[in-house]
Design an enzyme around this catalytic site. Structure first.
Site, PDB file in Angstrom:
ATOM      1  N   HIS A  82     -15.965   2.313  -3.524  1.00  0.00           N
ATOM      2  CA  HIS A  82     -14.657   2.187  -3.526  1.00  0.00           C
ATOM      3  C   HIS A  82     -14.604   0.933  -2.875  1.00  0.00           C
ATOM      4  CE1 HIS A  82     -10.870   3.794  -3.690  1.00  0.00           C
ATOM      5  NE2 HIS A  82     -10.916   3.107  -2.428  1.00  0.00           N
ATOM      6  N   ASP A 142     -18.277   4.357  -7.276  1.00  0.00           N
ATOM      7  CA  ASP A 142     -17.129   5.007  -6.557  1.00  0.00           C
ATOM      8  C   ASP A 142     -17.542   6.703  -6.002  1.00  0.00           C
ATOM      9  OD1 ASP A 142     -14.339   5.152  -5.349  1.00  0.00           O
ATOM     10  OD2 ASP A 142     -13.653   4.155  -5.954  1.00  0.00           O
ATOM     11  N   SER A 188      -7.046   1.079  -4.594  1.00  0.00           N
ATOM     12  CA  SER A 188      -7.034   2.171  -4.279  1.00  0.00           C
ATOM     13  C   SER A 188      -5.348   3.388  -4.030  1.00  0.00           C
ATOM     14  CB  SER A 188      -7.971   2.715  -2.339  1.00  0.00           C
ATOM     15  OG  SER A 188      -8.104   4.058  -2.758  1.00  0.00           O
ATOM     16  N   TYR A 203       0.800  -0.967  -0.085  1.00  0.00           N
ATOM     17  CA  TYR A 203      -0.245   0.335  -0.119  1.00  0.00           C
ATOM     18  C   TYR A 203       0.908   1.342  -0.314  1.00  0.00           C
ATOM     19  CZ  TYR A 203      -4.188   2.914   0.984  1.00  0.00           C
ATOM     20  OH  TYR A 203      -4.941   4.061   1.422  1.00  0.00           O
TER      21      TYR A 203
END
Length: 702
Positions: A673, A635, A552, A472
């Protein structure tokens, strides 16, 4: 292990017309060939997207692994799980997913001296929507546990509608407030009203700004919400975020003003003196400050002059900075993540090398005691009350489903399981290693490597194993040993699952975060590539069996990875991604992320964004690995135009290079999302992703 070719028919992608738009951005001429795909409502975009979805569905439905994965994922994700404990009086609230239910329930039990009463279902979103598309976004019980403010939203858009439930009567009150996305609600001590946050309605602000200008209001039960009192936010910058809390006595209201992910201000006011102004405690300092008022003392959890955080006490009768007192100092090997007040104690949870630890202190910071945890894992919620003796926390690990633990803080015993989830796999069958590897600049990065205990991975003479590496690296969010049920089928069938703790997260405090944000964002991409190189060098896998996944901000990581290191990975999965970093700030809520990434409207900050922006780094002369990208129409965080534009550009590049590596796109309807996604949609999303990886990396699913 040799990748066996499979007879999968992959049609040519739908034609995407090239209609260049030329921009001169701070003196740099930029050509955008697929600007037209930014308009998600145009008929041409809708038809192109439908054709992409049809092609992707045709390809993935040929994979023999997909129905097997879907069946096992359904079994695992249908298991009963518990989490999110909140204690109000003697009422313990928590979430529980019933076996096979699309959405978790909100439940309540009495808790007395560690003993639980009978369960009562407080809210069941599954009764509201047969399709499972209505989700419980957030919920806040009153201090006596009799009332509940909660938010439902549909199709994953997170635009919650605030409602109030009289729990004892089982009756929803008439009070209804719209535009309460990600709301914070704080009840008055007598339960007659509450403070809350809401966004403006369309038409109240310029078009596009409906995602900003969130303000704090006060609502009295039984009154018209349109007449609610504005507490804070008028005339303030549009991207500020606010949170409020009341002191234990109700005397003080604490206001937190958040600027991006790096800075907060604190104010308080005396609620016993109507009309009192907010008094500043700390304003304009480039650090994070989070507080809780007990009596006349404000306890602050902060990284100010303490990258790994500390706790300070402020006497509200003299709140100036020079009067603050440090009560829990920064530790050199521990990142302090959360502070909870329970049983007359201060309980802190945090990380040592990305693994959770839990400590208890006396209220003055003395008497430190470590609370034993059952294994290497993650704490994902702590609850308690200052006047009680009960401490509750959620503990989980990669293959260990979360359970709610209870500890009597007056005892010296160890925590015990109070409410347990059903286990879908024997945790002892999965081996979890933590390794340290060097990044490009020599920084030592930790990584978790998981595989079946019976798989000889990374041992002398062992064969390369299909491996998925995930990461991430952003927004001050750590990657800890959280329960990872969707990875279990991959592990059960002999694959490796690796989680890298990239810079940009909070594993080692604010310095670690800032080393992976703004002008330092390239460090994140370098850390991730170095993780892949380590897995290959150590013999776990090779480039023909190495896959990548991120969603994301992690989807941005995937975009940077495929454009910077196409040689390192065989296949990538890119979820709900940011990819056009020159225009990202123009869509939905993305403007608030400028503190993390940089502002493209600033000439200096534009330079580092444009340097790595994945959409602008696609080279038609490069052969790219296979990539599956998924996004969703509802989203409200990351606009799906990023995925559409990047897919079109990569598909065009593959055509020029004559590559047969598939570039697939799925744009899901009735989803956002990822928050609140019903069980069947999660299963579908994950079955597609893992089947694609199994196909590309050569893992057979039985």
């Amino acid at each position: 292990m040799e990748v066996k070719e499979r007879a999968i028919n992959v049609p040519k992608p739908p034609h995407a017309p090239v209609r260049p738009v030329i921009d001169n951005v701070h003196g740099i001429v930029i050509e955008d060939p697929y600007r037209w795909l930014e308009d998600g409502e145009s008929q041409e975009t809708l038809e192109w997207t439908e054709a992409q979805n049809h092609r992707t569905r045709y390809v993935l439905d040929q994979l023999e692994e997909r129905p097997r994965l879907a069946a096992r994922l359904t079994e695992i994700l249908s298991q009963e799980t518990v989490g999110s404990p909140v204690l109000k009086g003697n009422a313990l609230f928590y979430t529980r997913r019933e076996k096979g239910a699309n959405q978790p329930l909100l439940c309540c039990r009495t808790l007395s001296h560690g003993s639980l009463g009978d369960e009562r279902v407080v809210l069941d979103p599954n009764e509201t929507s047969a399709s499972g598309l209505v989700a419980l976004d957030w919920w806040y019980p009153s201090d006596d546990g009799n009332l509940l403010a909660y938010g439902y939203s549909e199709k994953g858009d997170e635009w919650s509608i605030l409602r109030v439930l009289d729990i004892a009567a089982g009756k929803v009150l008439p009070d209804t407030i719209e535009r309460c996305r990600n709301a914070g609600v704080v009840w008055e001590k007598d339960g007659r009203g509450f403070y809350y946050t809401r966004y403006p309605k369309p038409g109240q602000v310029p078009p596009g700004d409906e995602f900003y200008y969130r303000k704090v209001y006060h609502h009295t039960l039984g009154t018209d919400p349109s007449a609610d009192t504005l507490v804070y936010g008028e005339g303030r910058p549009k991207d500020e975020m606010y949170g409020v809390s009341l002191s234990d006595s109700g005397k003080y209201l604490l206001l937190t003003v958040t600027h991006g992910w790096n800075s907060t201000d604190l104010y308080f006011r005396d609620e016993t003196k109507p009309g009192s102004p907010f008094v500043p405690v700390i304003v304009g300092v480039d650090a994070l400050f989070h507080g809780r008022i007990m009596g006349d003392t404000l306890y602050i959890h902060t990284n100010w002059n303490a990258s790994r955080y500390k706790v300070m006490a402020v006497d509200l009768t003299q709140p100036k900075l020079g009067k603050w007192k440090e009560i829990i100092p920064e530790a050199p090997d521990f990142t302090l993540e959360s502070v909870t007040f329970a049983g007359g104690k201060i309980v802190v949870s945090g990380l040592k090398d990305a693994v959770s630890h839990l400590y208890c202190y006396d209220i003055d910071g003395s008497g430190k005691r470590e609370i034993n945890l059952p294994a290497l894992g993650a704490i994902t919620g702590v609850a308690g009350q200052m006047t009680g003796t009960d401490l509750l926390f959620v503990f989980e690990s990669f293959a260990l489903a979360p359970s709610i633990y209870h500890l009597n803080l007056q005892s010296q015993g160890d925590p015990e399981v109070l409410l347990a989830s059903k286990q879908s796999v024997d945790p002892s069958s999965i081996l979890v290693k933590q390794v340290i590897y060097p990044s490009k600049d020599g920084t030592r990065i930790p990584m978790f490597v998981l595989h079946k205990a019976s798989v000889p991975a990374g041992e002398p003479g062992s064969q390369p194993v299909p491996t998925l590496l995930t990461g991430y690296g952003g927004f001050n969010l750590p990657r800890t040993p959280n329960y990872s049920p969707t990875a279990i089928p991959w592990l059960e069938n002999g694959g490796i699952y690796a989680v890298a703790n990239l810079r940009g997260g909070s594993e080692y405090g604010e310095a670690w975060h800032r080393a992976g944000m703004r002008e330092n964002k390239q460090n994140v991409f370098d850390d991730y590539a170095a993780a892949g190189e380590y897995l290959v060098a150590q013999g776990y896998t090779d480039v023909e069996h190495l896959g990548a996944f991120g969603r994301s901000n992690g989807g941005l990581l995937m975009g940077a990875t495929i454009t910077q290191r196409p040689d390192l990975f065989k296949a990538l999965v890119c979820g709900v991604p940011l990819l056009d970093m020159v225009r990202y700030h123009k869509f939905l809520i993305a403007y608030i992320w400028a503190s993390e990434y940089g502002d493209p409207d600033n000439p200096d900050e534009f330079k580092w964004l444009y340097a790595y922006s994945p959409y602008h780094r696609v080279n038609p002369k490069t052969v790219y690995p296979a990539m599956y990208t998924f996004t969703a129409t509802s989203d409200s965080r990351v606009d799906p135009c990023h995925a559409r534009k990047m897919t079109a550009r990569l598909q065009a590049a593959q055509e020029v290079s004559a590559s047969t590596n598939p570039i697939l796109l799925n744009v899901e309807a009735d989803a956002g999302h990822g928050v609140g996604k019903p069980l069947y949609k999660v299963v579908g999303e994950q079955a597609d992703m893992w089947a694609f990886l199994a196909w590309q990396l050569g893992l057979r699913i039985s």
